[in-house]
Design an enzyme around this catalytic site. Sequence first.
Site, mmCIF file in Angstrom:
data_model
loop_
_atom_site.group_PDB
_atom_site.id
_atom_site.type_symbol
_atom_site.label_atom_id
_atom_site.label_comp_id
_atom_site.label_asym_id
_atom_site.label_seq_id
_atom_site.Cartn_x
_atom_site.Cartn_y
_atom_site.Cartn_z
ATOM 1 N N ASN A 593 0.865 -1.186 0.000
ATOM 2 C CA ASN A 593 0.000 0.000 0.000
ATOM 3 C C ASN A 593 0.897 1.231 0.000
ATOM 4 O OD1 ASN A 593 -1.490 2.283 0.910
ATOM 5 N ND2 ASN A 593 -3.054 0.944 1.779
ATOM 6 N N GLU A 667 11.335 -0.141 9.372
ATOM 7 C CA GLU A 667 12.576 0.287 10.007
ATOM 8 C C GLU A 667 13.632 0.839 9.059
ATOM 9 O OE1 GLU A 667 13.079 -2.481 13.816
ATOM 10 O OE2 GLU A 667 11.886 -3.379 12.242
HETATM 11 MO MO1 MOS Z 1 10.923 -2.761 16.051
HETATM 12 S S1 MOS Z 1 12.411 -1.870 17.164
HETATM 13 O O1 MOS Z 1 11.640 -4.258 15.739
HETATM 14 O O2 MOS Z 1 9.569 -2.886 17.039
#
Ligand code: MOS
Length: 700
Positions: A593, A667
């Site tokens: 998305n 991340e």
């Molecule tokens: Mo993330 S720091 O793997 O919740």
Amino acid sequence: MTDVLEPRAIGRDLLRRDGGLKVRGTAVYADETPVPEGAGPPAYCRVVTSTVARGRIVDLDTTAAEALDGVQRVLTHATAEHLASTEDRELAVLQDAEVGFRGQIVAAVLADSDEIAREAAGLVEVRYAAEATNAELRAELRADRTDLYTPEKVNAGHETDTATGNMDDALALAPVTLERTYRTPMQHNNPMEPHATSALWTGTHLTLWDSTQSVHRVRDTVVQVFGLAPEQVRVVCPYVGGGFGSKGTPHANVVTAALAARALPGRLVRFALTRQEMFALAGHRTPTIQRLQLAAERDGTLRGIAIDVVEQTSKVKEFAEQTGVPTRTMYAAPNRRTTHRLAALDVPVPSWMRAPGECPGMFGPEVALDELAVELGIDPVELRIRNEPEVDPETGRPFSSRNLVACLRAGAERFGWADRDPEPGTRRVDGWWVGTGVAASVYPTIRMTKSTATVRREGDRYVGRIGAADLGTGAYTVLPQILADALGVDEARVDVLLGDTDLPEASVAGGSSGTTTWGSALVEAAREFRDEFGDDPREGDEAAADVPPNPAEQEYVMSAFGAQFAEVRVHADTGEVRVPRLYGVFACGRIVNPRTARSQLLGGMTMGLGMALHEQSLLDPRTGAVVNHDLAEYHVPANADVADLQAHWLDEDDPYVNPMGSKGVGEIGIVGTAAAVANAAWHATGVRVRDLPITLDKVL
Ligand code: MOS
């Protein structure tokens, strides 16, 4: 090889399904849980926390607190229930008189109102026998430190130390070498919603409404700590106001809330940490000291790369992260070494914070490469391209897909890198020094092994169930997209229910693994469903499946890559540092998305901007206290700090990662950002900042 789904709903920029509720303020968070029918009036919990970093409680007087009208209980190590397991010292709340860090919970007050609880907490008198505090991660040369040790656990099952070839020979023989030490500071997760739990003990049953990245992990922990059966504990969490890893593992507040509920059966106990308490009780990103060594030919070909990492843990409990791990995989070099060492200090227990390991661990190497580029007179984009490996340098296995070079080229084009004058400190506009910098990003594509999903026909709809978490990431929106394509039906007819241990067990929303793991389980459940019921299922037809193993993981190394380009302005008189432009180009497989993915990437980059310029927890080594423990003094980027921030991606086709062809996006956006900004700050000023954050005192 995985069968890749035919994308119909996947790839659409659908609105977040929970967006309206959140914008209108009607999404119910843990601390707002309505009192369940049959429960008594709610009770409120406030805690007293230690004012010393190491020592013993010698006297704890609760008389005045207990005398206050409306106080129900004051729990201390003398009065609290004995836990079945105290092995995890972070979770052994109120079990003995020992104090292991400043801010540790030493008493909990339960009262009829929050105000009374708070006042009573202030009346509890505690005397300590304090011991000498060692709370400073200070030495950079290991020879000086006798208290450093090899971690027992490095996150995500990585080796602590690795070596290939002979790094010492490479340094001795290469025409160009570089050795530098970089530091990243202690940092704290500051989700908008604090760590909060509402808890109710009825008969033999405990229900926790907890703000968490994993309801099942909370349940399993509470079951173990209290010696209960899994059927006795239910954990509910429909919405999370951010976590960034700090809610990935249960902390002391969860145990405290459960202790409180057991002390007041039949009443809903509410316990939310204050912002200040979060700086001791919700984990932190460990500070790191990274020594980088590079050995290179004059044409930029790396002969060797080494990183030696020192980081802190708490004496209370070991936590270690994989800071050196990205160096194992980023660039080709025949000689390599990575090591991790820990110093156990009188500090709160470190924990996950967005891209633990990779995020701090890409600062040193990506700045070191920039320094090498300068030394060699090679463009930093070109230097990275020259060291692109054919296969993973660590394992020798091919990458399932790796498009770092394409990201660097696309980013350079978009950013206008070609015009860059490599000389630092040459561009000055309206009293500001202007510079540009680049750094690479990486994040592994992780699939957790334990998750189950069900798919059921209900009326005209298809309902998926999995006890996963949407911590603001978009899981509520993308999982129905995935399930719809797996069922071959319109996405508007699909729901996916999350956030309750009454739903099938799901892995933690961490490691950017959620979409891969839960999506794979849902796709498998949809396959079972279609196999069993065909294309015309009846009301109540249901199928279940576990996340299947992916044999391709044995053959390929799976990671997302990216390149970030920053423009930095440093005020010539004041040293004020600004980032007017930050562009990231990522290769993250297929984007499920674009709306929620862009939001994740921009969020990560914004947090990376905070890491570069602002975020630093200042731990007073004399007291073990984080002195800037609030959002007034611990600055996270505000609107005024963020200017032209852009996240882009390449179309990347990866048939090996999972049926969606997707890689995690939660991340990678924070990885490499701080290095790109630091490299640009050097280019603007000629001053090389090797310890974050880049504050004005360091560039003047
Ligand atoms: Mo993330 S720091 O793997 O919740």
